[in-house]
Scaffold this motif. Structure first.
Motif, short mmCIF file in Angstrom:
data_model
loop_
_atom_site.label_atom_id
_atom_site.label_comp_id
_atom_site.label_asym_id
_atom_site.label_seq_id
_atom_site.Cartn_x
_atom_site.Cartn_y
_atom_site.Cartn_z
N GLY A 468 1.19 -1.24 0.03
CA GLY A 468 0.15 -0.18 -0.07
C GLY A 468 0.86 1.29 0.23
O GLY A 468 0.33 2.13 0.45
N LYS A 469 1.89 1.21 -0.57
CA LYS A 469 2.97 2.39 -0.50
C LYS A 469 3.98 3.06 -1.87
O LYS A 469 3.31 1.25 -2.46
N VAL A 470 4.20 3.85 -2.17
CA VAL A 470 4.69 4.61 -3.57
C VAL A 470 5.79 5.11 -3.08
O VAL A 470 5.68 6.04 -1.40
N ARG A 471 6.45 5.43 -3.47
CA ARG A 471 7.44 6.38 -3.79
C ARG A 471 7.11 7.68 -4.14
O ARG A 471 7.24 7.94 -5.29
N VAL A 472 7.79 9.11 -3.47
CA VAL A 472 7.68 10.15 -4.05
C VAL A 472 9.43 10.63 -4.57
O VAL A 472 10.19 10.51 -3.02
N LYS A 473 9.92 11.04 -5.10
CA LYS A 473 10.72 11.81 -5.69
C LYS A 473 11.08 12.76 -6.28
O LYS A 473 10.89 12.75 -7.36
N GLU A 474 11.49 14.03 -5.34
CA GLU A 474 11.79 15.45 -6.55
C GLU A 474 12.87 14.96 -7.38
O GLU A 474 14.00 14.25 -7.59
N MET A 475 12.49 15.31 -8.32
CA MET A 475 13.66 15.29 -9.00
C MET A 475 15.00 16.41 -9.23
O MET A 475 14.46 17.62 -8.52
N GLY A 476 15.60 15.69 -9.37
CA GLY A 476 17.04 16.51 -9.89
C GLY A 476 17.81 17.29 -8.27
O GLY A 476 18.46 18.27 -8.54
N LEU A 477 17.83 16.45 -6.86
CA LEU A 477 17.79 16.84 -6.15
C LEU A 477 19.33 15.94 -6.23
O LEU A 477 19.62 15.31 -7.07
N GLU A 478 20.58 16.88 -5.56
CA GLU A 478 21.66 16.11 -6.09
C GLU A 478 22.13 15.28 -4.86
O GLU A 478 21.47 14.66 -3.79
N ASP A 479 22.82 14.16 -5.22
CA ASP A 479 23.97 13.60 -4.72
C ASP A 479 23.47 13.59 -3.32
O ASP A 479 24.30 14.91 -2.88
N GLY A 480 23.37 12.52 -2.12
CA GLY A 480 24.03 12.88 -0.66
C GLY A 480 22.56 13.76 -0.18
O GLY A 480 22.21 13.92 0.94
N HIS A 481 21.95 14.37 -0.78
CA HIS A 481 20.41 14.95 -0.29
C HIS A 481 20.06 13.60 0.38
O HIS A 481 19.25 12.63 0.02
N PRO A 482 19.42 13.72 1.70
CA PRO A 482 18.65 12.64 2.33
C PRO A 482 17.49 11.97 1.54
O PRO A 482 16.76 11.54 2.06
N GLU A 483 16.39 13.05 0.59
CA GLU A 483 15.54 12.55 0.04
C GLU A 483 15.88 12.18 -1.55
O GLU A 483 15.05 11.84 -2.09
N LYS A 484 17.04 12.15 -1.69
CA LYS A 484 17.25 11.78 -3.33
C LYS A 484 17.04 10.58 -3.31
O LYS A 484 16.57 10.88 -4.85
N GLU A 485 17.11 9.71 -2.65
CA GLU A 485 15.95 7.91 -3.33
C GLU A 485 14.25 8.21 -2.71
O GLU A 485 13.82 7.16 -4.07
N GLY A 486 14.02 9.59 -2.62
CA GLY A 486 12.91 9.48 -1.90
C GLY A 486 12.60 8.92 -1.36
O GLY A 486 12.40 8.58 -0.03
N VAL A 487 10.76 9.32 -0.84
CA VAL A 487 10.26 9.52 0.07
C VAL A 487 8.95 8.20 0.02
O VAL A 487 8.24 8.04 -0.39
N LEU A 488 9.01 7.14 1.17
CA LEU A 488 7.98 6.09 1.00
C LEU A 488 6.44 6.86 1.45
O LEU A 488 6.62 7.35 2.43
N VAL A 489 5.88 6.42 0.94
CA VAL A 489 3.77 7.38 1.38
C VAL A 489 3.27 6.53 1.11
O VAL A 489 3.21 5.78 -0.14
N ASP A 490 2.01 6.38 2.02
CA ASP A 490 1.09 5.91 2.07
C ASP A 490 0.18 6.00 0.60
O ASP A 490 -0.31 7.70 0.19
N LEU A 491 -0.32 5.35 0.14
CA LEU A 491 -0.84 4.76 -1.25
C LEU A 491 -2.22 6.08 -1.14
O LEU A 491 -2.42 7.21 -2.48
N ALA A 492 -2.83 5.84 0.12
CA ALA A 492 -4.53 6.62 0.43
C ALA A 492 -3.75 8.54 0.86
O ALA A 492 -4.61 9.17 0.45
N ALA A 493 -2.62 8.73 0.72
CA ALA A 493 -2.07 9.85 0.66
C ALA A 493 -2.01 11.11 -0.06
O ALA A 493 -0.91 11.78 0.28
N LEU A 494 -1.45 9.85 -1.05
CA LEU A 494 -0.60 10.65 -1.94
C LEU A 494 -0.97 11.49 -2.94
O LEU A 494 -0.21 12.29 -2.30
N PRO A 495 -2.25 11.68 -3.07
CA PRO A 495 -3.03 13.01 -3.94
C PRO A 495 -2.68 14.41 -2.38
O PRO A 495 -1.14 15.46 -3.55
N ALA A 496 -2.76 14.36 -1.18
CA ALA A 496 -1.72 15.21 -0.37
C ALA A 496 -0.88 15.42 -0.15
O ALA A 496 -0.55 16.58 -0.09
#
Lengths: 524, 524
Positions: A468-496
């Protein structure tokens, strides 16, 4: 059933001369300019009017003087004889005459007009181009609507981020006519002499004088007297001088014009915009139908890139005039390739009290209005964005999220899952895309998102989705950025989650034209 | 200098046949519909494309079959030979051919098109009318973009508040062609027979059969066989039956079409919109260039207001066909004056894989798209608003505040003060108006605000203003309401106060069309 012997195709693949297609980031930026202008129009109580692109030919006849030859005619295919509209003012006057129960109106109209002029595509001088018009029709106390139109002009350019980079020249037809009478211009020469004066923004006085005396047969002494007036520019100081000019004040027309101008300046002050105006006695405007206040907005890009023999003269090229005097088959302007120079005025207008009466003498309704030249405004705005934000590519769409999937051996592509996640985002109003391939590779999907400038990737993995989870990743983050690999989000909470991240990013980003326009506003 | 002997004016004060002006609340409502549709297009990654209103005539030639006679030509004024665009699809294909580096694109285009057809103004069938097109160009896996187009169709009508009041009919050209082959229609008769089938939505089978046999020389037994297929409507149930039809599945074209349809239904389910579709085997669509899935959206108002001889048949009138068969000089539809009936389909489209290749054989790019008929959508939406909210007048502008003044003996009119307060409101982005009279009477000002439907009056009194205060009064409050006389507000806090009250009122109000459209959405 493809035919084997296709007849040879020999199309002339182009748009008609003086027209162009608008696509991608150009179309988006122009659209943003329309919205900005329309918002100002609505803020002042403007109501939209849309008229047909063609009118009965007799409606246009006799309204544009010698420019009538620039009107596009429709072919006679049996039935009515029609022509494409040349501006938005005459159709508005026609509408007012057809609707005599409407005695007053603030109307705006954003639409294309057509002129068979010599085009200069790189400068935005086209045969098909947009005008954005705002007009106030009705009988009111003097100068009140006139002042509001000029207030609207300042609001539009402020909203466009042109703070301090434009100049509104104002004058009054009655002052000009009075000056000519006082100087001794014979009545029948007033219009030709007025049109010579109008050229003072692109040629020195000596040349204008020559035209008056040699071509138009004016007495040299009269011309010299005219010079003492028409080279004057200023503000309230100039008005005060003229109000003390006994010769002028003894002339009925000049007196009426100067009193109007005095009232206008009072009102412009109450509107907080008097400092944006320049009272310029050389401004005459070409069209015959003006009867009162006239104005024209020039900017850094209005002047042609030529070395003028009179550097102190304000050189502004008027559309359509140059090509007429030169003639020939000049496809484009030969003086400069800089699209931001020589575009001429970016807005202009004035009071025209007798035009509606040309259609219906009983329905005389005084009008005052302004027309913004959006194609020129676009050229200048785009050049500025490119100059100031050259590192940022302009986006052509506004998509916020690219939904993609990846998997190991036996990966099915998860097409229906991607569709379903898109559905959830669309339902919430989020702008989202996905690959139309059944089994796209992950790098392909990233590349597509990157090329379109989409800020967020929504990544579906089989195991994660099963939980029930998907990954949200901001494009173009630099190496070493804490969210470089994206963050896992509950599918139900994805739109918000996506909405919140998009809103946050828009606060920081300069990556779309909307934002860039806003930035220009702040910078200016 | 008014001329004493004005030459007699005898203008034909009208717009050209089949065209009209759009003003007031109609223009505002239509604008709202455009915005709603464009927002959906952008949500799906659409980028704007704007093409000239006229094209070189050779671009349009050979694209519209016998409807080519409806094309408006421009007069030959020396130079190129041009015609007004007939739709937005051919200009898009021309653009793709001119930009061969663009191999895929989602484009939208909202603009006017021109057809010299017999107009029926009251039903929104015009010679100049708007189309809103969304097309996806590019080579992708089968049925994925097709499904997204149909998803877009549902989103548009849901956003317009038509929930449950429209029906999307879908079919596939390859299924139709396969059916005709299986039934024994000779190859050269397939297109004429297809066009007869397309009339099943407005005439009973008996009449269609007659046309096939008597006019088009089809064997009666073949026609009877066709009937068993083309009267079928359904969903996945119908598809399952056809997939088991051995005769059909042995036909290459039918098999390919049915497999496409099966995939399409899977994807429509993933998009959550399969229940909005009706698989209708009588849908054929007129244009020759369709090559795959075809669709058409009908609504309660699509059917003509005639008593049909076959009440069970779904009677939908196609634009332009009726007048052609009738001929004559029929200015308007004679069957009904109800503008919401007989408007025909409100959106339609399909897959066209070969059109771009007509311009540039090497640049073959498959496309699928849809076109929304906004004028018809407008007629139906307006009628519904009037029916459901008949007590509320539609507003033509969106002004929030009317700034007025009053005073006792020696009252100056406070014009500059009213201007200055307007300036403050405009600076804050509040839509505001004031009277253009120097000394307006208070009842006049209230009447003007009331007539324009402005929700708030900002009242300036000399004493109050001297104390730095103005009065904010909501219009139309009943006697006895605690704020009937308005509330005093610090001038400095006025913009924020007005904004807060406007936002609060918009939450409650149904007095403008924007709000009414939103209400329809909730009601539906």
């Amino acid at each position: 059933m493809p035919k084997e012997k296709e007849s040879k195709v020999s199309f002339n693949l182009k748009t008609p001369k003086g027209t162009k297609d608008w696509s991608g980031s150009d179309a988006l930026l122009r659209d943003r300019i329309f919205t900005t202008i329309a918002d100002v129009f609505k803020r002042h109580g403007g109501t939209a009017l849309d008229t047909p692109v063609f009118e009965l030919r007799e409606i246009l006849a006799g309204k544009y003087g010698e420019d009538s030859k620039l009107i596009y005619d429709l072919q006679d295919q049996g039935g009515e004889i029609c022509s494409l509209r040349y501006d938005l003012t005459v159709p508005f006057a026609r509408w007012l005459a057809m609707n005599p129960d409407v005695r007053s109106m603030k109307r705006y109209h954003i639409a294309k007009v057509y002129r068979r002029d010599q085009p200069a595509v790189s400068k935005g001088r086209m045969r098909e181009f947009y005008q954005c018009d705002f007009d106030i029709a009705g009988t009111f106390d003097p100068m009140v609507p006139d002042a509001e139109i000029l207030r609207i002009v300042t609001e539009v350019f402020e909203e466009l981020g042109w703070n301090g980079r434009y100049n509104i020249k104002i004058n009054h037809r009655k002052i000009l006519d009075g000056v000519f009478q006082v100087c001794g211009v014979p009545e029948e020469k007033i219009r030709p002499i007025s049109s010579a004066v109008d050229k003072l923004d692109k040629m020195p006085w000596a040349d204008v004088r020559k035209e008056m005396v040699d071509e138009k047969g004016l007495d040299g002494a009269v011309a010299d007297k005219i010079e003492t007036y028409v080279v004057k520019k200023g503000g309230r100081d100039l008005l005060d001088i003229l109000l003390k000019d006994e010769a002028l004040m003894a002339n009925e027309s000049a007196k009426a014009g100067l009193e109007d101008m005095s009232l206008l300046m009072d009102y412009l002050e109450a509107f907080g915009v008097l400092d944006k105006m320049s009272f310029d006695m050389s401004l005459a405007r070409g069209l015959d139908y003006y009867t009162g206040v006239i104005y024209e907005v020039v900017t850094e890009g209005s002047a042609p890139a030529v070395s003028s023999s009179a550097p102190e003269a304000q050189v502004v090229q008027k559309s359509g005039k140059k090509s007429k005097s030169k003639g020939g088959n000049l496809e484009d302007d030969d003086r400069s390739n800089d699209p931001t120079l020589g575009v001429g005025s970016v807005a202009a207008g004035g009071r025209y009290d007798n035009l509606v009466g040309m259609f219906l003498p009983k329905a005389q309704i005084p009008c005052v209005g302004v027309s913004f030249g959006v194609d020129r405004i676009f050229s200048i705005t785009k050049a500025r964005i490119e100059r100031e934000k050259s590192a940022e590519a302009l986006r052509s769409s506004e998509v916020d999220a690219y939904v993609m999937a990846f998997g190991g051996k036996g990966f099915t592509g998860m097409l229906k899952e991607r569709m379903s996640v898109c559905q959830t985002l669309w339902n919430a109003g989020v702008k989202a895309e996905f690959s139309y391939k059944v089994k796209p590779k992950l790098p392909q999907q990233f590349k597509a998102a990157e090329q379109a400038g989409v800020p967020f990737a929504i990544i579906l993995g089989e195991d994660e989705l099963a939980a029930g989870k998907v990954r949200v990743k901001e494009m173009g983050l630099e190496d070493g950025h804490p969210e470089k690999e994206g963050v896992l989000v509950d599918l139900a909470a994805l739109p918000a989650e996506v909405k919140a991240r998009v809103a946050k990013k828009q606060g920081e980003s300069v990556s779309d034209v909307t934002q860039q326009l806003d930035d220009l506003k702040v910078d200016a």
